[in-house]
Design an enzyme around this catalytic site. Structure first.
Site, PDB file in Angstrom:
ATOM      1  N   LYS A  34       0.680  -1.141   0.296  1.00 59.27           N
ATOM      2  CA  LYS A  34       0.166  -0.066  -0.108  1.00 59.27           C
ATOM      3  C   LYS A  34       1.134   1.449   0.098  1.00 59.27           C
ATOM      4  CE  LYS A  34      -4.115  -1.913   1.977  1.00 59.27           C
ATOM      5  NZ  LYS A  34      -4.059  -2.675   1.686  1.00 59.27           N
TER       6      LYS A  34
ATOM      7  N   ASP B 255      -0.652  -2.691  -4.069  1.00 64.44           N
ATOM      8  CA  ASP B 255      -2.522  -2.074  -3.995  1.00 64.44           C
ATOM      9  C   ASP B 255      -3.244  -1.094  -4.311  1.00 64.44           C
ATOM     10  OD1 ASP B 255      -2.164  -4.614  -2.773  1.00 64.44           O
ATOM     11  OD2 ASP B 255      -2.562  -3.664  -0.459  1.00 64.44           O
ATOM     12  N   MET B 256      -4.682  -0.374  -4.316  1.00 63.33           N
ATOM     13  CA  MET B 256      -5.590   0.127  -4.654  1.00 63.33           C
ATOM     14  C   MET B 256      -5.901   0.210  -3.142  1.00 63.33           C
ATOM     15  SD  MET B 256      -5.300   2.779  -6.729  1.00 63.33           S
ATOM     16  CE  MET B 256      -5.204   2.103  -8.477  1.00 63.33           C
TER      17      MET B 256
ATOM     18  N   ARG C  18      -4.645  -6.470 -11.382  1.00 58.37           N
ATOM     19  CA  ARG C  18      -5.466  -7.522  -9.902  1.00 58.37           C
ATOM     20  C   ARG C  18      -6.865  -6.540 -10.010  1.00 58.37           C
ATOM     21  NH1 ARG C  18      -4.048  -6.674  -3.737  1.00 58.37           N
ATOM     22  NH2 ARG C  18      -2.729  -8.208  -4.208  1.00 58.37           N
TER      23      ARG C  18
ATOM     24  N   HIS D 257     -14.461 -13.607  -3.939  1.00 56.02           N
ATOM     25  CA  HIS D 257     -14.616 -14.388  -3.370  1.00 56.02           C
ATOM     26  C   HIS D 257     -16.050 -15.043  -4.045  1.00 56.02           C
ATOM     27  CE1 HIS D 257     -11.824 -12.663  -0.604  1.00 56.02           C
ATOM     28  NE2 HIS D 257     -11.106 -13.005  -0.880  1.00 56.02           N
TER      29      HIS D 257
HETATM   30  P1  FAD Z   1     -18.612  -9.492  -2.546  1.00 58.27           P
HETATM   31  O1  FAD Z   1     -19.867  -9.931  -3.490  1.00 58.27           O
HETATM   32  O2  FAD Z   1     -18.583  -8.863  -0.956  1.00 58.27           O
HETATM   33  O3  FAD Z   1     -18.446 -10.790  -1.021  1.00 58.27           O
HETATM   34  C1  FAD Z   1     -19.169 -12.130  -2.054  1.00 58.27           C
HETATM   35  C2  FAD Z   1     -18.790 -14.556  -0.957  1.00 58.27           C
HETATM   36  O4  FAD Z   1     -17.270 -13.803  -0.404  1.00 58.27           O
HETATM   37  C3  FAD Z   1     -19.700 -13.743   0.455  1.00 58.27           C
HETATM   38  O5  FAD Z   1     -21.245 -13.391  -0.138  1.00 58.27           O
HETATM   39  C4  FAD Z   1     -19.295 -14.800   0.828  1.00 58.27           C
HETATM   40  O6  FAD Z   1     -19.676 -15.688   0.982  1.00 58.27           O
HETATM   41  C5  FAD Z   1     -17.406 -14.186   0.530  1.00 58.27           C
HETATM   42  N1  FAD Z   1     -16.842 -12.920   1.895  1.00 58.27           N
HETATM   43  C6  FAD Z   1     -16.685 -11.827   0.717  1.00 58.27           C
HETATM   44  N2  FAD Z   1     -16.138 -11.103   2.334  1.00 58.27           N
HETATM   45  C7  FAD Z   1     -15.389 -12.218   2.615  1.00 58.27           C
HETATM   46  C8  FAD Z   1     -15.154 -11.929   4.653  1.00 58.27           C
HETATM   47  N3  FAD Z   1     -14.794 -10.470   5.153  1.00 58.27           N
HETATM   48  N4  FAD Z   1     -14.896 -12.648   5.497  1.00 58.27           N
HETATM   49  C9  FAD Z   1     -15.963 -13.817   4.874  1.00 58.27           C
HETATM   50  N5  FAD Z   1     -16.498 -13.734   3.766  1.00 58.27           N
HETATM   51  C10 FAD Z   1     -17.205 -12.976   3.022  1.00 58.27           C
HETATM   52  N6  FAD Z   1      -9.987  -4.163  -2.554  1.00 58.27           N
HETATM   53  C11 FAD Z   1      -9.746  -2.901  -2.708  1.00 58.27           C
HETATM   54  O7  FAD Z   1     -10.240  -1.711  -2.358  1.00 58.27           O
HETATM   55  N7  FAD Z   1      -8.240  -2.317  -2.945  1.00 58.27           N
HETATM   56  C12 FAD Z   1      -7.480  -3.501  -3.215  1.00 58.27           C
HETATM   57  O8  FAD Z   1      -6.180  -3.425  -3.493  1.00 58.27           O
HETATM   58  C13 FAD Z   1      -7.324  -5.010  -2.399  1.00 58.27           C
HETATM   59  N8  FAD Z   1      -7.011  -5.872  -2.819  1.00 58.27           N
HETATM   60  C14 FAD Z   1      -7.365  -7.136  -2.716  1.00 58.27           C
HETATM   61  C15 FAD Z   1      -6.315  -8.258  -2.939  1.00 58.27           C
HETATM   62  C16 FAD Z   1      -7.450  -9.611  -2.832  1.00 58.27           C
HETATM   63  C17 FAD Z   1      -6.392 -10.975  -3.394  1.00 58.27           C
HETATM   64  C18 FAD Z   1      -8.352 -10.042  -2.672  1.00 58.27           C
HETATM   65  C19 FAD Z   1      -9.695 -11.065  -2.731  1.00 58.27           C
HETATM   66  C20 FAD Z   1      -9.287  -8.919  -2.589  1.00 58.27           C
HETATM   67  C21 FAD Z   1      -8.658  -7.353  -2.422  1.00 58.27           C
HETATM   68  N9  FAD Z   1      -9.458  -6.750  -1.949  1.00 58.27           N
HETATM   69  C22 FAD Z   1      -8.989  -5.340  -3.274  1.00 58.27           C
HETATM   70  C23 FAD Z   1     -11.075  -6.325  -1.734  1.00 58.27           C
HETATM   71  C24 FAD Z   1     -11.833  -6.453  -2.803  1.00 58.27           C
HETATM   72  O9  FAD Z   1     -12.254  -4.926  -3.082  1.00 58.27           O
HETATM   73  C25 FAD Z   1     -13.989  -6.968  -1.820  1.00 58.27           C
HETATM   74  O10 FAD Z   1     -13.208  -5.663  -0.643  1.00 58.27           O
HETATM   75  C26 FAD Z   1     -13.617  -7.646  -1.214  1.00 58.27           C
HETATM   76  O11 FAD Z   1     -12.566  -9.272  -2.174  1.00 58.27           O
HETATM   77  C27 FAD Z   1     -15.050  -8.476  -1.176  1.00 58.27           C
HETATM   78  O12 FAD Z   1     -15.385  -8.590  -2.424  1.00 58.27           O
HETATM   79  P2  FAD Z   1     -16.004 -10.070  -3.433  1.00 58.27           P
HETATM   80  O13 FAD Z   1     -15.375 -10.254  -4.782  1.00 58.27           O
HETATM   81  O14 FAD Z   1     -14.875 -11.081  -3.175  1.00 58.27           O
HETATM   82  O15 FAD Z   1     -17.194  -9.904  -3.357  1.00 58.27           O
END
Ligand code: FAD
Length: 316
Positions: A100, A142-143, A192, A235
């Site tokens: 970051k 990271d963003m 990413r 996820h």
């Molecule tokens: P969602 O719709 O939020 O979740 C889908 C499903 O995933 C949920 O129904 C649940 O089953 C599971 N899930 C999601 N979150 C959780 C949790 N906290 N605990 C348990 N289960 C959960 N964001 C940034 O703004 N900047 C970044 O640099 C950044 N880097 C990332 C790097 C990686 C490798 C990943 C995976 C995420 C990153 N993120 C980053 C976070 C991202 O923006 C989301 O906030 C986060 O991944 C949740 O979104 P989702 O796509 O999983 O979907």
């Protein structure tokens, strides 16, 4: 987005809440479910375990928004330490680092150096990129929130002149991101794609989950149809399924893109995808500064909140 997401992110900004939450020892269940520990040894230990399971890793030394130059220097030193250890343990081919820019000086005031934090963050990032290359691995920037996007992408452009392997992150929730994907979908460009974890105003970001998901799919099409190396960070089972079908529609073989998930979230799905031949990378945050990271994870999954509040009260 969940109705509770914005209020939790807003509450997380309070210094009082931060103080209260930060008194929880890292051993508290909810923290350790997302963060394997505080030290380089904890981080590398968790990495070795995941690599044994056929997964790859990106390591994030926790910290953000620092206004203290000494703290930024300490963060650079921590990255150099973990990179040296990855190399020593023979793990560098499987593990990289995520950084970051606000943890390494992006927000330092102009009084520290003319040109301000932007310049310091660039120099510090360069030092980490050099250490990563010496170790045999890469860096992804990271963003953070939308006020940093232009500065971060401009630092990325500078870094890529010497370290073209440096990865970027784009957030589907921002209106600008589809255009940013087009600009970054060139050969060798590691991008990413995530949904975005920050509280953003409606003039710059989609607020509705359906709109964010639609934007995510549009961005997937640009990245998977382009020449770069997409890193699909989600996820969400629907997004994973759509990404898989788009990858085959665009004739992408496994290894020309990868899936990424956070440590502790859907670990069985991480292993399932890897067993099916996909490249899967797990993002491992570690260190003492877990507060901001934890609050973003709680905001995404408010079901965790009851458990979290119980552990706060009992101060386990
Ligand atoms: P969602 O719709 O939020 O979740 C889908 C499903 O995933 C949920 O129904 C649940 O089953 C599971 N899930 C999601 N979150 C959780 C949790 N906290 N605990 C348990 N289960 C959960 N964001 C940034 O703004 N900047 C970044 O640099 C950044 N880097 C990332 C790097 C990686 C490798 C990943 C995976 C995420 C990153 N993120 C980053 C976070 C991202 O923006 C989301 O906030 C986060 O991944 C949740 O979104 P989702 O796509 O999983 O979907």
């Amino acid at each position: 987005m969940s109705l509770l997401r914005q209020p939790i992110l807003l509450l997380a900004r309070s210094q009082g809440v931060k103080k209260l939450v930060s008194t929880m020892p890292v051993s508290s269940g909810i923290v350790t479910s997302y963060v394997p520990g505080e030290t380089t040894a904890d981080a590398v230990g968790a990495t070795a375990g995941l690599v044994d399971d056929g997964l790859r890793v990106t390591l994030d030394y926790l910290g953000e928004d620092t206004t203290d130059a000494a703290q930024a220097d300490a963060t650079v030193a921590a990255y150099k330490d973990v990179l040296a250890e990855l190399s020593r343990r023979g793990l560098a081919a499987h593990a990289e680092v995520s950084v970051k820019l606000s943890a390494i000086g992006q927000f330092l005031p102009d009084t520290v150096e003319p040109g301000g934090g932007h310049k310091i963050a660039l120099e510090n990032a360069r030092e980490i990129c050099r250490a990563a290359r010496n170790a045999g691995t890469t860096v992804t920037l990271d963003m953070e929130d939308h006020t940093t996007t232009d500065s971060t992408l401009s630092i990325l452009r500078e870094l890529r002149k010497d370290f073209p392997e440096t990865g970027a992150v784009l957030q589907a929730m921002l209106h600008r991101t589809e255009a940013d994907c087009r600009a970054l979908a060139y050969e060798g460009s590691r991008v990413r794609l995530c949904k975005g974890a920050y509280m953003e105003p409606e003039d710059v970001a989609f607020q509705d989950k359906v709109e964010i998901d639609k934007s995510y799919v549009r961005c997937l099409k640009v990245l998977l149809g382009g020449q770069g190396y997409p890193m699909i960070a989600t996820h969400d089972p629907r997004m994973i399924q759509i990404a898989s079908s788009l990858a085959s529609r665009f004739g992408r073989r496994p290894g020309t893109y990868e899936f990424q998930m956070l440590y502790g979230i859907r670990p069985e799905e991480q292993k399932r995808l890897a067993a099916a031949g996909e490249t899967v990378r797990v993002y491992i945050p570690y260190g003492t500064e877990w507060y901001g990271y934890l609050m973003r994870r709680l905001a995404e999954k408010p079901q965790n909140l009851a458990f979290f509040l119980r552990s706060l009260v009992s101060k386990k």
